[in-house]
Design a protein around this motif. Structure first.
Motif, PDB file in Angstrom:
ATOM      1  N   SER A   1      -4.401  -4.304  -5.088  1.00 34.42           N
ATOM      2  CA  SER A   1      -4.510  -4.005  -3.659  1.00 34.42           C
ATOM      3  C   SER A   1      -4.911  -5.271  -2.920  1.00 34.42           C
ATOM      4  O   SER A   1      -5.641  -6.109  -3.449  1.00 34.42           O
ATOM      5  CB  SER A   1      -5.498  -2.865  -3.386  1.00 34.42           C
ATOM      6  N   THR A   2      -4.412  -5.409  -1.709  1.00 29.24           N
ATOM      7  CA  THR A   2      -4.700  -6.575  -0.886  1.00 29.24           C
ATOM      8  C   THR A   2      -5.483  -6.122   0.333  1.00 29.24           C
ATOM      9  O   THR A   2      -5.077  -5.192   1.035  1.00 29.24           O
ATOM     10  CB  THR A   2      -3.396  -7.268  -0.441  1.00 29.24           C
ATOM     11  N   TRP A   3      -6.598  -6.794   0.585  1.00 28.57           N
ATOM     12  CA  TRP A   3      -7.525  -6.463   1.662  1.00 28.57           C
ATOM     13  C   TRP A   3      -7.654  -7.640   2.619  1.00 28.57           C
ATOM     14  O   TRP A   3      -7.526  -8.791   2.199  1.00 28.57           O
ATOM     15  CB  TRP A   3      -8.890  -6.107   1.081  1.00 28.57           C
ATOM     16  N   THR A   4      -7.964  -7.357   3.863  1.00 23.19           N
ATOM     17  CA  THR A   4      -8.108  -8.423   4.856  1.00 23.19           C
ATOM     18  C   THR A   4      -9.217  -9.385   4.485  1.00 23.19           C
ATOM     19  O   THR A   4      -9.089 -10.591   4.704  1.00 23.19           O
ATOM     20  CB  THR A   4      -8.396  -7.850   6.255  1.00 23.19           C
ATOM     21  N   ASP A   5     -10.299  -8.867   3.916  1.00 23.97           N
ATOM     22  CA  ASP A   5     -11.427  -9.703   3.506  1.00 23.97           C
ATOM     23  C   ASP A   5     -12.351  -8.896   2.604  1.00 23.97           C
ATOM     24  O   ASP A   5     -12.181  -7.685   2.438  1.00 23.97           O
ATOM     25  CB  ASP A   5     -12.190 -10.264   4.708  1.00 23.97           C
ATOM     26  N   LEU A   6     -13.319  -9.576   2.029  1.00 25.38           N
ATOM     27  CA  LEU A   6     -14.238  -8.935   1.087  1.00 25.38           C
ATOM     28  C   LEU A   6     -15.065  -7.845   1.754  1.00 25.38           C
ATOM     29  O   LEU A   6     -15.296  -6.785   1.163  1.00 25.38           O
ATOM     30  CB  LEU A   6     -15.155  -9.978   0.443  1.00 25.38           C
ATOM     31  N   SER A   7     -15.490  -8.059   2.980  1.00 23.72           N
ATOM     32  CA  SER A   7     -16.338  -7.053   3.635  1.00 23.72           C
ATOM     33  C   SER A   7     -15.566  -5.754   3.877  1.00 23.72           C
ATOM     34  O   SER A   7     -16.137  -4.670   3.756  1.00 23.72           O
ATOM     35  CB  SER A   7     -16.938  -7.591   4.933  1.00 23.72           C
ATOM     36  N   ALA A   8     -14.276  -5.826   4.187  1.00 23.64           N
ATOM     37  CA  ALA A   8     -13.476  -4.612   4.375  1.00 23.64           C
ATOM     38  C   ALA A   8     -13.379  -3.832   3.075  1.00 23.64           C
ATOM     39  O   ALA A   8     -13.532  -2.601   3.052  1.00 23.64           O
ATOM     40  CB  ALA A   8     -12.090  -4.959   4.895  1.00 23.64           C
ATOM     41  N   PHE A   9     -13.132  -4.546   1.970  1.00 20.56           N
ATOM     42  CA  PHE A   9     -13.068  -3.879   0.673  1.00 20.56           C
ATOM     43  C   PHE A   9     -14.408  -3.240   0.313  1.00 20.56           C
ATOM     44  O   PHE A   9     -14.466  -2.088  -0.101  1.00 20.56           O
ATOM     45  CB  PHE A   9     -12.641  -4.853  -0.427  1.00 20.56           C
ATOM     46  N   GLN A  10     -15.495  -3.988   0.489  1.00 18.46           N
ATOM     47  CA  GLN A  10     -16.817  -3.470   0.134  1.00 18.46           C
ATOM     48  C   GLN A  10     -17.198  -2.261   0.975  1.00 18.46           C
ATOM     49  O   GLN A  10     -17.787  -1.305   0.464  1.00 18.46           O
ATOM     50  CB  GLN A  10     -17.858  -4.573   0.265  1.00 18.46           C
ATOM     51  N   LYS A  11     -16.859  -2.279   2.235  1.00 24.03           N
ATOM     52  CA  LYS A  11     -17.164  -1.134   3.107  1.00 24.03           C
ATOM     53  C   LYS A  11     -16.439   0.113   2.602  1.00 24.03           C
ATOM     54  O   LYS A  11     -17.029   1.190   2.513  1.00 24.03           O
ATOM     55  CB  LYS A  11     -16.769  -1.445   4.542  1.00 24.03           C
ATOM     56  N   TRP A  12     -15.163  -0.033   2.255  1.00 21.73           N
ATOM     57  CA  TRP A  12     -14.414   1.105   1.735  1.00 21.73           C
ATOM     58  C   TRP A  12     -14.975   1.542   0.382  1.00 21.73           C
ATOM     59  O   TRP A  12     -15.180   2.730   0.136  1.00 21.73           O
ATOM     60  CB  TRP A  12     -12.930   0.755   1.598  1.00 21.73           C
ATOM     61  N   GLU A  13     -15.238   0.580  -0.496  1.00 27.19           N
ATOM     62  CA  GLU A  13     -15.715   0.899  -1.841  1.00 27.19           C
ATOM     63  C   GLU A  13     -17.048   1.635  -1.811  1.00 27.19           C
ATOM     64  O   GLU A  13     -17.312   2.503  -2.642  1.00 27.19           O
ATOM     65  CB  GLU A  13     -15.845  -0.385  -2.669  1.00 27.19           C
ATOM     66  N   GLN A  14     -17.897   1.329  -0.862  1.00 23.10           N
ATOM     67  CA  GLN A  14     -19.205   1.963  -0.754  1.00 23.10           C
ATOM     68  C   GLN A  14     -19.164   3.271   0.040  1.00 23.10           C
ATOM     69  O   GLN A  14     -20.165   3.981   0.105  1.00 23.10           O
ATOM     70  CB  GLN A  14     -20.197   0.985  -0.122  1.00 23.10           C
ATOM     71  N   GLY A  15     -18.016   3.590   0.606  1.00 23.68           N
ATOM     72  CA  GLY A  15     -17.874   4.803   1.397  1.00 23.68           C
ATOM     73  C   GLY A  15     -17.785   6.056   0.543  1.00 23.68           C
ATOM     74  O   GLY A  15     -17.523   5.999  -0.668  1.00 23.68           O
ATOM     75  N   GLU A  16     -17.967   7.182   1.180  1.00 20.20           N
ATOM     76  CA  GLU A  16     -17.976   8.468   0.470  1.00 20.20           C
ATOM     77  C   GLU A  16     -16.618   8.846  -0.110  1.00 20.20           C
ATOM     78  O   GLU A  16     -16.543   9.486  -1.151  1.00 20.20           O
ATOM     79  CB  GLU A  16     -18.454   9.570   1.419  1.00 20.20           C
ATOM     80  N   ALA A  17     -15.528   8.472   0.551  1.00 23.96           N
ATOM     81  CA  ALA A  17     -14.192   8.908   0.122  1.00 23.96           C
ATOM     82  C   ALA A  17     -13.646   8.112  -1.063  1.00 23.96           C
ATOM     83  O   ALA A  17     -12.701   8.556  -1.719  1.00 23.96           O
ATOM     84  CB  ALA A  17     -13.223   8.810   1.295  1.00 23.96           C
ATOM     85  N   HIS A  18     -14.233   6.964  -1.361  1.00 27.22           N
ATOM     86  CA  HIS A  18     -13.714   6.066  -2.395  1.00 27.22           C
ATOM     87  C   HIS A  18     -13.429   6.771  -3.715  1.00 27.22           C
ATOM     88  O   HIS A  18     -12.333   6.697  -4.260  1.00 27.22           O
ATOM     89  CB  HIS A  18     -14.698   4.907  -2.593  1.00 27.22           C
TER      90      HIS A  18
END
Length: 98
Positions: free
Chosen positions: A55-72
């Motif tokens: 998967s390609t993400w705009t930046d590390l913070s976008a990935f981390q925000k999603w990864e730490q979210g409830e829906a992940h």
């Protein structure tokens, strides 16, 4: 440096149709996720039971925000049974590109 991040998830499956179905389900669930630019399912040409999802993400913070979210966890559940033991994933930042 582009700042984009690639996340690699390593999987094993005896039948490509099963992992492909799980990949498509996860991709549908992730459609529209902020920061996610896209993803790919790749099969090893040396071992047809080995797969990687990139998967390609705009930046590390976008990935981390999603990864730490409830829906992940729920969103990625269909692929989890195929996750390779040992080295299951890697997160890499693009530092150069042409």
């Amino acid at each position: 440096m582009t700042g984009e991040v690639r996340v690699l998830l390593f999987h094993m499956a005896s039948g490509p149709e099963r992992i492909a179905a799980a990949y498509h389900e996860v991709s549908r669930r992730l459609a529209g996720t902020p920061g996610l630019l896209g993803n790919e399912l790749m099969c090893s040409v040396l071992d047809p039971t080995e797969f990687v999802v990139i998967s390609t993400w705009t930046d590390l913070s976008a990935f981390q925000k999603w990864e730490q979210g409830e829906a992940h966890r729920d969103d990625t559940a269909p692929l989890r049974p195929y996750r390779q033991s040992g080295r299951a994933f890697g997160v890499y930042e693009v530092t150069a590109a042409y």
